[in-house]
Design a protein around this motif. Structure first.
Motif, PDB file in Angstrom:
ATOM      1  N   LYS A 250      31.975  56.238  25.721  1.00 49.51           N
ATOM      2  CA  LYS A 250      31.312  55.738  26.920  1.00 49.51           C
ATOM      3  C   LYS A 250      31.941  54.398  27.322  1.00 49.51           C
ATOM      4  O   LYS A 250      32.254  53.570  26.473  1.00 49.51           O
ATOM      5  N   TYR A 251      32.059  54.196  28.606  1.00 51.38           N
ATOM      6  CA  TYR A 251      32.675  52.970  29.104  1.00 51.38           C
ATOM      7  C   TYR A 251      31.715  51.805  28.923  1.00 51.38           C
ATOM      8  O   TYR A 251      30.518  51.902  29.207  1.00 51.38           O
ATOM      9  N   SER A 252      32.266  50.675  28.447  1.00 53.49           N
ATOM     10  CA  SER A 252      31.466  49.462  28.240  1.00 53.49           C
ATOM     11  C   SER A 252      32.146  48.297  28.936  1.00 53.49           C
ATOM     12  O   SER A 252      33.381  48.181  28.918  1.00 53.49           O
ATOM     13  N   THR A 253      31.353  47.434  29.543  1.00 52.85           N
ATOM     14  CA  THR A 253      31.890  46.232  30.172  1.00 52.85           C
ATOM     15  C   THR A 253      31.904  45.093  29.155  1.00 52.85           C
ATOM     16  O   THR A 253      31.151  45.101  28.178  1.00 52.85           O
ATOM     17  N   SER A 254      32.767  44.122  29.385  1.00 54.51           N
ATOM     18  CA  SER A 254      32.900  42.996  28.468  1.00 54.51           C
ATOM     19  C   SER A 254      31.818  41.961  28.754  1.00 54.51           C
ATOM     20  O   SER A 254      31.538  41.628  29.907  1.00 54.51           O
ATOM     21  N   LYS A 255      31.210  41.446  27.674  1.00 58.09           N
ATOM     22  CA  LYS A 255      30.178  40.421  27.819  1.00 58.09           C
ATOM     23  C   LYS A 255      30.788  39.033  27.987  1.00 58.09           C
ATOM     24  O   LYS A 255      30.164  38.141  28.546  1.00 58.09           O
ATOM     25  N   ILE A 256      31.984  38.841  27.473  1.00 59.62           N
ATOM     26  CA  ILE A 256      32.675  37.550  27.583  1.00 59.62           C
ATOM     27  C   ILE A 256      33.774  37.672  28.636  1.00 59.62           C
ATOM     28  O   ILE A 256      34.490  38.673  28.682  1.00 59.62           O
ATOM     29  N   ASN A 257      33.888  36.658  29.465  1.00 58.80           N
ATOM     30  CA  ASN A 257      34.888  36.670  30.540  1.00 58.80           C
ATOM     31  C   ASN A 257      36.263  36.329  29.981  1.00 58.80           C
ATOM     32  O   ASN A 257      36.831  35.264  30.229  1.00 58.80           O
ATOM     33  N   SER A 258      36.807  37.256  29.183  1.00 53.00           N
ATOM     34  CA  SER A 258      38.125  37.048  28.585  1.00 53.00           C
ATOM     35  C   SER A 258      39.216  37.272  29.616  1.00 53.00           C
ATOM     36  O   SER A 258      39.026  38.018  30.592  1.00 53.00           O
ATOM     37  N   PRO A 259      40.369  36.678  29.436  1.00 51.75           N
ATOM     38  CA  PRO A 259      41.478  36.867  30.390  1.00 51.75           C
ATOM     39  C   PRO A 259      42.023  38.282  30.324  1.00 51.75           C
ATOM     40  O   PRO A 259      41.953  38.947  29.295  1.00 51.75           O
ATOM     41  N   TRP A 260      42.573  38.734  31.431  1.00 55.44           N
ATOM     42  CA  TRP A 260      43.209  40.043  31.462  1.00 55.44           C
ATOM     43  C   TRP A 260      44.511  39.995  30.674  1.00 55.44           C
ATOM     44  O   TRP A 260      45.103  38.927  30.490  1.00 55.44           O
ATOM     45  N   HIS A 261      44.955  41.172  30.244  1.00 56.65           N
ATOM     46  CA  HIS A 261      46.171  41.255  29.427  1.00 56.65           C
ATOM     47  C   HIS A 261      47.337  41.726  30.293  1.00 56.65           C
ATOM     48  O   HIS A 261      47.244  42.737  30.994  1.00 56.65           O
ATOM     49  N   TRP A 262      48.442  41.007  30.217  1.00 58.17           N
ATOM     50  CA  TRP A 262      49.655  41.344  30.963  1.00 58.17           C
ATOM     51  C   TRP A 262      50.593  42.087  30.024  1.00 58.17           C
ATOM     52  O   TRP A 262      51.192  41.521  29.132  1.00 58.17           O
ATOM     53  N   GLY A 263      50.708  43.403  30.249  1.00 56.16           N
ATOM     54  CA  GLY A 263      51.549  44.241  29.411  1.00 56.16           C
ATOM     55  C   GLY A 263      52.895  44.530  30.040  1.00 56.16           C
ATOM     56  O   GLY A 263      53.290  43.927  31.046  1.00 56.16           O
ATOM     57  N   PHE A 264      53.603  45.501  29.446  1.00 57.79           N
ATOM     58  CA  PHE A 264      54.922  45.871  29.956  1.00 57.79           C
ATOM     59  C   PHE A 264      54.832  46.582  31.297  1.00 57.79           C
ATOM     60  O   PHE A 264      55.646  46.344  32.195  1.00 57.79           O
ATOM     61  N   VAL A 265      53.852  47.474  31.441  1.00 56.16           N
ATOM     62  CA  VAL A 265      53.791  48.335  32.641  1.00 56.16           C
ATOM     63  C   VAL A 265      52.496  48.154  33.421  1.00 56.16           C
ATOM     64  O   VAL A 265      52.204  48.957  34.301  1.00 56.16           O
ATOM     65  N   GLY A 266      51.725  47.147  33.118  1.00 56.62           N
ATOM     66  CA  GLY A 266      50.483  46.942  33.855  1.00 56.62           C
ATOM     67  C   GLY A 266      49.749  45.696  33.402  1.00 56.62           C
ATOM     68  O   GLY A 266      50.058  45.098  32.375  1.00 56.62           O
ATOM     69  N   VAL A 267      48.756  45.334  34.211  1.00 62.41           N
ATOM     70  CA  VAL A 267      47.854  44.231  33.878  1.00 62.41           C
ATOM     71  C   VAL A 267      46.484  44.849  33.642  1.00 62.41           C
ATOM     72  O   VAL A 267      45.910  45.461  34.540  1.00 62.41           O
ATOM     73  N   TYR A 268      45.951  44.667  32.441  1.00 58.76           N
ATOM     74  CA  TYR A 268      44.760  45.397  32.004  1.00 58.76           C
ATOM     75  C   TYR A 268      43.581  44.439  31.933  1.00 58.76           C
ATOM     76  O   TYR A 268      43.672  43.354  31.376  1.00 58.76           O
ATOM     77  N   ARG A 269      42.447  44.919  32.456  1.00 59.10           N
ATOM     78  CA  ARG A 269      41.262  44.065  32.474  1.00 59.10           C
ATOM     79  C   ARG A 269      40.392  44.323  31.244  1.00 59.10           C
ATOM     80  O   ARG A 269      40.719  45.131  30.378  1.00 59.10           O
TER      81      ARG A 269
END
Length: 592
Positions: free
Chosen positions: A143-162
């Motif tokens: 099941k999809y869960s949202t993050s409780k802490i406003n952590s920074p997004w991750h910058w990967g090789f082929v995308g930026v992931y939230r």
């Protein structure tokens, strides 16, 4: 501001120490280089398929995380030295695994292939992200869960992931975690829509008071395959523990005091000089340093507040995942700002050593040829970007160095420095490859770079010639130190003091009386005194070491004095010439 920069350097070296590198190296060798049992060629760096990924999860990752020392390090006193790595570090909380997916039909299939392919999963974007339940639909990993802490997004090789995703935390039991991995593998937790999987956990080493925040990332691009990456952040979240930390705290307080003082000084200078203040490049550098110092101070306060607020909560429960990544992320950014600030502080040293002849010539050379360099840079980058575009279009699909336009630019800079892969370029295109390489080396390396050097060399020759003819005597640091040393000896009565102004005046009077006794008339004496005054005034203006400008403007009054000085010199020369002729005639008469 120089004193504040020195204290800032003390704060900086308190933030970074060699233990951080060694801790990162140990952790990377444990989790990245450990091979899968039965397959020495497969580790986290070499994962390319989903099967390899599950082998890593059930093998090196499981063995690395679930050595007893991570949770009960007191039982490890009798272990061999080879297991010391486990004893020295404590796992904080439990690890977390997080997946992000994309929905079906997020890309369009060409009509002719729709009968062969009914599903299409595009690349990851926040709009394409899948938020629905899938698989067994019973636990958090389905099941999809949202993050409780406003952590920074991750910058990967082929995308930026939230943040957020399909998340599950591991158990403290090795057998339960292994069964969890097997269950997820058998029920196809990794699907065609999977785009990235994050493995996050944190360690603490009390010996060096460092937290090591680890993130292992496996990206599943739309093209297929797996791209692995990793982040190891060794940070000092507990700032003030030992005596050296208290010394760093005192440096921080001193730095803040200096920052306030120098800010006040710069504000006063701006009010006094107004727009003239902004004409100096050093003043702009001063403002930049002040701005960076305030930003660094703000980051420091923010990081300390967040650490004080979150650290206790993260350490309360050992059964939950402790998200130290948020703290480590901002701590690293704070360190980067300090590094940039220290860089510009070192650049400012040029301002204080500009009295040196070599340094002054360097700054004058750069300031004179800046227009020529800008014009040359435009021409250089037009040709450089043209070759970069050519390399990207011709070799981009086959050579890693040219896979993107940015990579092509960096690859060409490496070619200029002698680091290139000619075999890969030639194999990608046997005709255009050699042509591209030879013409690039000829035009960029042999022509353009030599033109750049010629501009610098020509300007430097002009500056050096001007300094030889017009430049005032250089301010020599040795003479300044010697003068200060002599003054100190005179004050301590260890050396005779130099003649005072009264003594100099007395000696002048003696010279005048002596000139009168020698038969010089009053006009000649006054003329000599006037010429001496002119000479001293001109030397003070044009040859004084206290003047910092290269060239001094000549006023109308000074020009008049120079003219009169030249006239008096000509009269004196004529008078001396007449006397010399008279003496020579008398000498000739005596011979006959």
């Amino acid at each position: 501001m120089a004193e504040a920069s020195r204290w800032h350097q003390g704060v900086t070296f308190g933030m970074v120490n060699p233990h951080m590198y060694y801790l990162n190296k140990v952790m990377s060798s444990l989790f990245l280089d450990t091979s899968v049992p039965g397959d020495e060629r497969t580790n986290f760096k070499s994962i390319r398929t989903t099967a390899d990924f599950w082998k890593f999860m059930e093998g090196p990752l499981l063995e690395g995380l679930y050595w007893d020392s991570w949770y009960n390090h007191q039982q490890l006193y009798n272990l061999k030295n080879s297991s010391r790595i486990y004893y020295e570090n404590i796992l904080l909380g439990v690890p977390r695994v997080r997946q992000l997916k994309v929905r079906n039909n997020t890309c369009r299939v060409y009509p002719l292939f729709q009968s062969l392919m009914s599903e299409c999963y595009g690349k990851y974007t926040s709009k394409n992200e899948d938020l629905s339940e899938f698989g067994l639909k019973r636990d958090t990993e389905w099941k999809y869960s949202t993050s409780k802490i406003n952590s920074p997004w991750h910058w990967g090789f082929v995308g930026v992931y939230r943040n957020g995703g399909y998340i599950f935390t591991l158990s403290k039991s090795k057998s339960e975690t292994k069964n969890k991995f097997i269950d997820l593998r058998l029920n196809s937790w990794i699907t065609r829509g999977t785009r990235v999987i994050f493995i996050d956990f944190s360690l603490y080493n009390a010996n060096v008071n460092l937290f090591c925040i680890i993130r292992l990332v496996a990206e599943f691009p739309a093209t297929g395959g797996i791209l692995t990456s990793w982040q190891f952040y060794s940070v000092k979240l507990l700032r003030y523990v030992g005596y050296y930390d208290y010394f760093i705290a005192s440096c921080e307080i001193t730095f803040c005091i200096f920052l306030i003082v120098f800010t006040t000084q710069e504000v006063k200078k701006i009010k006094e000089f107004k727009f003239t203040y902004f004409k100096s490049i050093w003043n702009w550098l001063e403002l930049l340093l002040l701005l960076l110092c305030f930003v660094a101070g703000s980051f420091n306060i923010y990081c300390n507040i967040q650490i004080f607020r979150l650290l206790g909560e993260l350490l309360k429960s050992t059964e939950k995942y402790s998200d130290f990544y948020f703290l480590a992320y901002w701590h690293v950014y704070y360190n980067n700002i300090i590094a940039i600030t220290i860089f510009f502080a070192w650049i400012k040293i040029f301002k204080f050593i500009s009295f040196n002849k070599t340094m002054s010539q360097l700054s004058s050379t750069l300031s004179r040829c800046i227009k020529d360099i800008v014009g040359f840079a435009i021409m250089f980058f037009i040709i450089f970007f043209a070759y970069a575009q050519l390399g990207f279009l011709v070799f981009g699909s086959q050579v890693d160095d040219f896979s993107t336009f940015q990579n092509s630019i960096f690859a060409q800079f490496r070619i200029v420095l002698g680091d290139f892969n000619f075999a890969g370029i030639q194999q990608a295109n046997r005709i255009l490859g050699p042509i591209y390489f030879i013409t690039f080396i000829f035009f960029v390396f042999f022509v353009l770079l030599n033109m750049f050097l010629a501009i610098i060399n020509d300007t430097y020759s002009e500056v050096k010639a001007d300094y030889t003819v017009h430049r005032k005597p250089d301010f020599e640091l040795g003479k300044m130190i010697k003068k200060s040393y002599n003054n100190a000896l005179e004050k301590l009565n260890l050396k005779k003091a130099q003649k005072s102004e009264d003594e100099k005046t007395k000696s002048r009077r003696d010279l005048v009386e002596e000139a009168r006794r020698e038969g010089f008339d009053e006009n000649e004496i006054r003329s000599a005194e006037q010429m001496k005054k002119w000479k001293e005034r001109l030397e003070k203006k044009y040859y004084s070491t206290e003047i910092q400008d290269d060239y001094q403007p000549v006023t109308q009054q000074e020009f008049r004095e120079l003219f009169l000085y030249a006239v008096e010199l000509e009269k004196e020369l004529h008078y001396i010439s007449l006397k010399l002729n008279r003496v020579m005639r008398k000498f000739s008469a005596l011979q006959y």
